[in-house]
Design an enzyme around this catalytic site. Structure first.
Site, PDB file in Angstrom:
ATOM      1  N   GLU B  51       0.879  -1.162   0.000  1.00 18.08           N
ATOM      2  CA  GLU B  51       0.000   0.000   0.000  1.00 18.08           C
ATOM      3  C   GLU B  51       0.920   1.216   0.000  1.00 18.08           C
ATOM      4  OE1 GLU B  51      -2.709   0.035   3.354  1.00 18.08           O
ATOM      5  OE2 GLU B  51      -3.246   2.106   2.934  1.00 18.08           O
ATOM      6  N   ASP B  62      -5.011  10.625   9.156  1.00 17.97           N
ATOM      7  CA  ASP B  62      -3.764  10.031   9.604  1.00 17.97           C
ATOM      8  C   ASP B  62      -3.231  10.659  10.880  1.00 17.97           C
ATOM      9  OD1 ASP B  62      -2.934   7.919   7.692  1.00 17.97           O
ATOM     10  OD2 ASP B  62      -3.265   9.533   6.252  1.00 17.97           O
ATOM     11  N   TYR B 177     -11.190  -3.019   3.311  1.00 15.81           N
ATOM     12  CA  TYR B 177     -10.235  -2.613   4.332  1.00 15.81           C
ATOM     13  C   TYR B 177     -11.057  -2.254   5.562  1.00 15.81           C
ATOM     14  CZ  TYR B 177      -6.243   0.061   6.312  1.00 15.81           C
ATOM     15  OH  TYR B 177      -5.235   0.549   7.093  1.00 15.81           O
TER      16      TYR B 177
END
Lengths: 412, 274
Positions: B51, B62, B177
């Protein structure tokens, strides 16, 4: 144009029908958020829709606006500024007289009532100049909810009085050091907190940006500015104003003033962006004039960015305008041509700040000083019966330290 | 849609009752050359899928580790174009390992959606994870990418309830995911039994493989998570190793590549024990 004529305008030609069900104003707006937040903003949209139909909610909001904020704010005829410029008749919409000193409280009250309705137990917010932070901390205190305000480290430095006010009000201030440590970075950090504390937390966004429904919701809560202005002007002058002028960072005070007038074709509407050191430099915060459409913070809008789509830092003397984006509805109103967008530099804003203080005995915030600077550019050439309204969206107490610094005055 | 490298790898792993180790790095961190060396070494270290983060100034989902890695890459001059170049170079001597680009929509939007899909496909990209494109915005990139034969991997989260899952899964391909926590990358690790229930819930709605990420830091955690899913995604801890290896000026050192790959190998072994 009369009210009746504007009512008669077909819906298709109206500027006030947006956003659509996907939160779009033309191509702008939308819901560009991580999946974790998506269910939350759908919930919020539903809760906001229900609240708008609920007389109890609306009554409570109105009661607080009247007795807590002090609305309606006056529409003041600025006689000496009018004389000084020798043209248009200048009115100031005095939202700086609101409790907490700016228009930000209008939106915060609406959102905290919504947070209570939704059973949320904690409030978070981002702030630039600290005006929104202060308003959030105020309503959080009033309603007894713990509150965390994210603020860029750079802004904390240049807005010390507001930082202290927020602390007095019981808010926790989280300094943000990522990026340039300004409003954009504070918003990133608030979103990161929200994604982590989804169940308990309500995010009070301070401007007409972010994912749907925020741009529309904040606009609606701020529209009271324009609604009052319309009524007050009709009462006072028997007709609509000819020109409206407001400063724009994210654009909430401007959207609030403009929105009720968008379908009144006779009204010329002008938004003033922060020109920083000038649009020919890289140091400005004029997203519409110097940016291009992109996606950030949940919506598509004009953004300051480079050729790779990396967001660049805005610059303005005013921390409240220092944001590389702008509300999506403004992007739409620019592209449709309904609103004209111009800019004023740091230097021009500083001059207008001093002029207004000396002539009217009103110390404006640096944000509306940008709008006032533009008023000074157009008013002299307009006829004496031209009715011009400028939104005095905040008071300048918070700015006296940074103004002193710019004027090289040491006030300790 | 044609079979992609992602479909192939999950089929192979499934046949061996083995789990996928998905390794994340930011493209160009700490510099383009070192980053390519790490990427080239990941398959041998046991990464089944790479990834590759597309650096962005405002990575809102993030945590501090990946934010910093993104900033380092940008400072080193990384752009979306050079990220695609990096994939192209990787493909010169590796045609098997699936590559998923992960990032935020704005750089792609500015690159131009059609040009991006074309160039990504040509470079050898297999799938995309775009954090800020939920199913509500599928017309933007997801549908055009699927039409071009790129997998669009969606994040499902603890806030994605059963009513919403079908919408989230509708145009998802390659794998799902599952974000094991509500939070940002690099946060605390979730409990195994919580993940197990969550994966089972997602699997009631789809036959796609489910990889789980966010918060996995050790080989033991990787093993525990992979044992209840089809794969484990690890990012922040690898990025932290890169960070730690840098010299005082923030430049790559002799250990940057070796230490990162060593950690990747440890984590891969954890996943393979699952």
């Amino acid at each position: 144009m009369s009210e009746a004529t504007s009512e008669a305008n077909s819906k298709a030609n109206s500027y006030t029908t947006g956003p659509d069900e996907n939160g779009r104003f033309g191509i702008f707006g939308g819901r560009f958020v991580a999946e974790t937040l998506m269910p939350l903003i759908l919930d919020l949209e539903k809760a906001y829709g229900a609240a708008q139909q609920d007389p109890t909610f609306l009554d409570q909001l109105q009661d607080l606006q009247t007795h807590y904020v002090g609305r309606p704010s006056p529409l003041y005829f600025a006689e000496r500024l009018t004389e000084h410029y020798g043209g248009a008749k200048i009115y100031l919409k005095r939202d700086e007289l609101n409790h907490t000193g700016s228009h930000k409280i209008n939106n915060c009250l609406g959102q905290i009532l919504l947070a209570k309705r939704m059973g949320k137990r904690r409030i978070i917010a981002e702030t630039g100049a600290g005006q929104h932070g202060v308003a959030v901390a105020t309503v959080a205190a009033r309603f007894g909810l713990p509150c965390t305000v994210f603020m860029g480290a750079t802004d904390i430095e240049r807005q010390k009085p507001n930082v202290f006010r927020m602390k007095l009000l019981g808010a926790e201030i989280m300094p943000v050091t990522s990026g340039a440590g300004t409003l954009k970075d504070a918003m990133n950090e608030a979103l990161r907190d929200w994604v982590t504390n989804v169940d308990s937390t309500f995010y009070i966004i301070g401007t007409v940006a972010g994912p749907h429904p925020y741009p529309a919701m904040v606009r609606d809560f701020q529209s009271i500015i324009g609604k009052e202005t319309k009524e007050q002007m009709l009462e006072r002058e028997g007709r609509l104003p000819d020109t409206l002028c407001a400063c724009i960072g994210g654009g909430s005070n401007a959207m609030g003033l403009f929105y009720p007038f968008l379908d009144d074709e006779s009204v010329n509407i002008i938004g003033v962006e922060a020109g920083g050191h000038g649009l020919d430099t890289a140091e400005h915060a004029a997203s519409l004039a110097g940016g291009k459409p992109g996606v950030l913070h949940g919506n598509r809008t004009y953004l300051l960015q480079d050729d790779d789509g990396q967001i660049t830092e805005g610059h303005s003397i005013s921390a409240g305008l220092d944001y590389p984006g702008i509300g999506p509805e403004h992007a739409y109103l620019k592209d449709t041509g309904r609103v004209s967008y111009v800019s004023a530099t740091d230097k021009e804003a500083l001059e207008a700040f001093q002029l207004c203080t000396k002539l009217e005995g009103i110390i404006p915030a640096l944000e509306p000083s940008h709008a006032l600077s533009h008023v000074g550019k157009i008013a002299p050439d307009l006829p004496n019966d031209h009715l011009l309204v400028m939104n005095m969206c905040g008071r300048g107490d918070k700015d006296v330290f940074s103004v002193a610094e710019h004027l090289n005055v040491d006030i300790g | 849609m044609q079979q992609t490298r992602l479909d192939t790898i999950f089929k192979e792993l499934g046949a061996n009752k083995s789990k996928a180790f998905v390794a994340f790095i930011s493209a160009g961190d700490p510099d383009p050359e070192t980053s390519l060396k790490i990427m080239q070494g990941l398959p041998a270290a046991g990464a089944d899928i790479i990834e590759l983060g597309m650096p962005f100034t405002d990575p809102m989902a993030d945590g501090p580790s990946i934010q910093a890695s993104s900033q380092r890459a940008l400072k080193a001059g990384m752009t979306l174009k050079s990220t695609l170049d990096m994939v192209r170079q990787f493909r010169n001597d590796n045609d098997q390992t699936p590559i998923v680009l992960m990032g935020y929509y704005n750089p792609v939007y500015i690159y131009g959606v059609d040009a991006f899909i074309h160039d990504a496909k040509q470079a050898g990209v297999d799938g995309l994870i775009i954090v800020d494109l939920p199913p509500e915005e599928d017309d933007e990139l997801c549908i055009p990418a699927l039409n071009a034969g790129l997998n669009f991997i969606r994040l499902a989260t603890p806030t994605t309830d059963d009513a919403r899952l079908p919408d989230v899964l509708a145009n998802t391909s390659g794998f799902v995911y599952y974000v094991s926590i509500t939070g940002i990358t690099g946060s605390a690790s979730p409990e195994r039994h919580v993940v197990e229930e969550a994966v089972a819930r997602v699997k009631r709605h789809t036959d796609l493989p489910v990889a789980v990420g966010f918060g996995i830091r050790t080989a033991e955690q990787a093993q525990a998570i992979a044992s209840v899913a089809d794969g484990a995604v690890v990012g922040s801890v690898l990025v932290d190793i890169i960070t730690k290896s840098l010299d005082a000026q923030g430049r790559a050192s002799a250990e940057t590549v070796t230490e990162t790959l060593k950690k990747a190998q440890e984590l891969a072994e954890g996943v393979k024990r699952a």
